[in-house]
Design a protein around this motif. Structure first.
Motif, PDB file in Angstrom:
ATOM      1  N   LEU A   1       2.990   4.410   3.964  1.00 51.96           N
ATOM      2  CA  LEU A   1       3.545   3.280   3.205  1.00 51.96           C
ATOM      3  C   LEU A   1       4.930   2.925   3.770  1.00 51.96           C
ATOM      4  O   LEU A   1       5.216   1.753   4.033  1.00 51.96           O
ATOM      5  CB  LEU A   1       3.630   3.666   1.728  1.00 51.96           C
ATOM      6  N   HIS A   2       5.771   3.932   3.966  1.00 58.08           N
ATOM      7  CA  HIS A   2       7.101   3.657   4.521  1.00 58.08           C
ATOM      8  C   HIS A   2       6.985   3.125   5.957  1.00 58.08           C
ATOM      9  O   HIS A   2       7.786   2.296   6.381  1.00 58.08           O
ATOM     10  CB  HIS A   2       7.957   4.932   4.491  1.00 58.08           C
TER      11      HIS A   2
ATOM     12  N   ASP B   1       1.377  13.140   0.460  1.00 62.58           N
ATOM     13  CA  ASP B   1       2.563  12.921   1.300  1.00 62.58           C
ATOM     14  C   ASP B   1       2.286  11.956   2.444  1.00 62.58           C
ATOM     15  O   ASP B   1       3.136  11.141   2.806  1.00 62.58           O
ATOM     16  CB  ASP B   1       3.090  14.266   1.832  1.00 62.58           C
TER      17      ASP B   1
ATOM     18  N   TRP C   1      -1.392   9.373  -4.692  1.00 67.86           N
ATOM     19  CA  TRP C   1      -0.909   9.460  -3.312  1.00 67.86           C
ATOM     20  C   TRP C   1      -0.699  10.907  -2.898  1.00 67.86           C
ATOM     21  O   TRP C   1      -0.311  11.743  -3.703  1.00 67.86           O
ATOM     22  CB  TRP C   1       0.433   8.742  -3.165  1.00 67.86           C
TER      23      TRP C   1
ATOM     24  N   LEU D   1       2.347   8.274   1.465  1.00 67.50           N
ATOM     25  CA  LEU D   1       3.705   7.759   1.316  1.00 67.50           C
ATOM     26  C   LEU D   1       4.384   7.598   2.679  1.00 67.50           C
ATOM     27  O   LEU D   1       5.131   6.639   2.912  1.00 67.50           O
ATOM     28  CB  LEU D   1       4.506   8.712   0.421  1.00 67.50           C
ATOM     29  N   GLU D   2       4.096   8.511   3.589  1.00 71.33           N
ATOM     30  CA  GLU D   2       4.657   8.389   4.939  1.00 71.33           C
ATOM     31  C   GLU D   2       4.177   7.079   5.575  1.00 71.33           C
ATOM     32  O   GLU D   2       4.959   6.345   6.189  1.00 71.33           O
ATOM     33  CB  GLU D   2       4.207   9.597   5.774  1.00 71.33           C
TER      34      GLU D   2
ATOM     35  N   ARG E   1       6.138  -0.538   5.627  1.00 77.87           N
ATOM     36  CA  ARG E   1       7.333  -1.265   5.184  1.00 77.87           C
ATOM     37  C   ARG E   1       8.324  -1.449   6.334  1.00 77.87           C
ATOM     38  O   ARG E   1       8.947  -2.499   6.455  1.00 77.87           O
ATOM     39  CB  ARG E   1       8.032  -0.496   4.066  1.00 77.87           C
TER      40      ARG E   1
END
Lengths: 325, 325
Positions: free
Chosen positions: B263-264, B257, B255, B260-261, B267
């Motif tokens: 992904l959040h 950054d 991954w 991950l941004e 979610r």
């Protein structure tokens, strides 16, 4: 009145998972470094005129939840000392609370030392460490400066699950630069997160059974002052812990995009040959560790990095100690 | 000349780890969806006048490494067909290669079907799937449209490690939005990454032994068209796979950054009640999956998201098929 200062700490070989929740007995051992720059000052006095414990945190009367946690801890101290009077407790952190930085480690280490002394008790270091652990798992390590090992222990009563100092901070001067990427409390606290991992991750057993190897390897790295090994083991333990949390159901991800950007930044510097590595606790802040004489360069770069909100810099700290009595 | 079209696919129950490398036999089963919008067109003709295989990729003569991999694959086909003439192969991806998007799945599925047909062979679907698998593990699944299960198998020769179609795409119309966060090839390819995990992660055995549960649960979710379960199992399998990679030594982090941004972000949308979930392969692109009728809204938001370079949208695709003969 007994006033104590205790420092915060960061685990390099990570603690995650409890084998007994009420007594905070860890499922794995850990090895930490104590941070000079982050500490809690706590003053305790027992006062027979009080009808209940009075807790003041950072100058403000504490909320009910915090007061209850501290009173439950003091009940233990009272029982050990054979007394039943209440206490005034004033506690001040020199670093922002609720900033995603562990503060219960220094807080309960300071409270354990201050309260037992104020109650007239003199505990051995392991006994004191066991007591602090019951307040907060990582507090057991904050009683000691420099490099500290927490023992997992084997007993059901937790009496052999205590921290032990390995080396003083000046044995191997390291610099810790905490890159704050997000302020504010995290969504899932460590205790809840650990239990979630234990109950839902298929990797939990392997995490526990693999941990002693890291402890042994880290002790060897410390003995030889082998920075490369220190870095390898620390990053491995950190990623393994976050992988464990991530493999729960649902997976816990304590990182934000900036955490990951900085992690890759540290990896890139290390690949270029810099003596530097990262560790991350159960939150979004990235901690960067390097030898003391690299600290200024690394700190300056991180301070200017766009993914960093602000930095906190520290050398290794000392034992928790009585400041005033 | 036989010309074949085969589509790319994305595993929802992830494949990671091989139990036999030369034959690409997976250590775990997997379940994938086939993507309509991403495909490879491959034409093969055997030509007795040739003195070696001639491979043209996207209009350009292939490099030595690619040519050798394809010739080794064709050697298998020649052996099965009992012939020894060389072939011309022209292969075109309709999506950018080396963009961090799996392209070997559609490529080897198309090649397996085109080459066997051109060589005069008629293989059963499982036989063809086994052959495609030897070219590339995930290619075994790209022979079939819709929802596909790859069997781990038990045999040493890999003959029972083949993909099987579960449902056609129109059984449950889903939309896949690929959020490209970084162009360019990844640092550690899947094959190397899988082997690294097997050799260095303490979690590898648990990953393998836990996998059948996910397959069973996913089959049940598909049978019931239960989107919440589909989302839960997919995200669990994805995070568990990345956690496995991350727990190697050194840990592999695919991954960036932005991954991950996003992904959040997914979610957070899901927590708000949107029927949407993510999956991520061994690279930085995040794939967002939702029911077809949510696709437009989700696609529009992702297209404008600052962490997204560009998006690729797809419905579920069909079986690999002969276009021209």
């Amino acid at each position: 009145m007994v006033k104590v200062r205790a420092h915060s700490n960061i685990a390099l070989v990570k603690y995650w998972g409890k084998r007994h929740i009420p007594l905070n007995i860890p499922a794995v051992g850990s090895i930490s470094i104590t941070l000079d720059a982050l500490y809690t000052d706590t003053a305790v006095v027992f006062d027979p005129s009080l009808t209940e414990d009075r807790l003041v945190l950072n100058g403000i009367p504490a909320k009910e939840k915090e007061s209850r946690r501290v009173s439950a801890f003091l009940d233990r101290v009272r029982k050990m000392a054979g007394r039943d009077d209440f206490a005034r407790i004033e506690s001040v952190n020199n670093f922002p609370t609720a900033a995603g930085l562990a503060s219960s480690a220094s807080a309960f280490a300071a409270l354990a030392l201050a309260a037992t002394r104020a109650a007239g008790l003199t505990l051995s270091p392991p006994e004191l460490s066991v007591l602090a652990r019951i307040g907060s798992g990582s507090a057991a390590r904050s009683l000691f400066g420099g490099f500290v090992q927490m023992h997992r222990g084997e007993r059901d009563d937790g009496r052999d699950a205590y921290a032990e100092p390995l080396y003083k901070g000046d044995y191997w001067p390291l610099r810790v630069i905490i890159a704050v990427t997000a302020e504010g409390p995290k969504k899932t606290g460590s205790t809840d997160g650990m239990e979630h991992s234990r109950l839902t991750s298929p990797y939990y057993e392997a995490w526990v059974s693999d941990s002693q190897k890291d402890i042994d390897a880290m002790r060897e790295a410390l003995k030889n002052k082998d920075f490369e090994r220190l870095a390898d083991i620390s990053e491995y333990s950190c990623l393994k812990m976050h992988a464990l949390a991530m493999s729960g159901r649902p997976g816990l991800i304590y990182w934000n995009d900036r955490t990951l950007e900085l992690l890759h930044w540290v990896r890139a510097r290390r690949a270029e040959g810099w003596p530097v590595f990262f560790t991350i606790d159960a939150g979004p802040q990235l901690k960067v560790i390097c030898p003391e004489d690299y600290g200024e360069r690394v700190g300056a770069l991180l301070r200017e990095h766009p993914a960093v909100e602000r930095i906190i810099e520290s050398s290794l700290g000392n034992d928790a100690r009585v400041m005033d009595e």
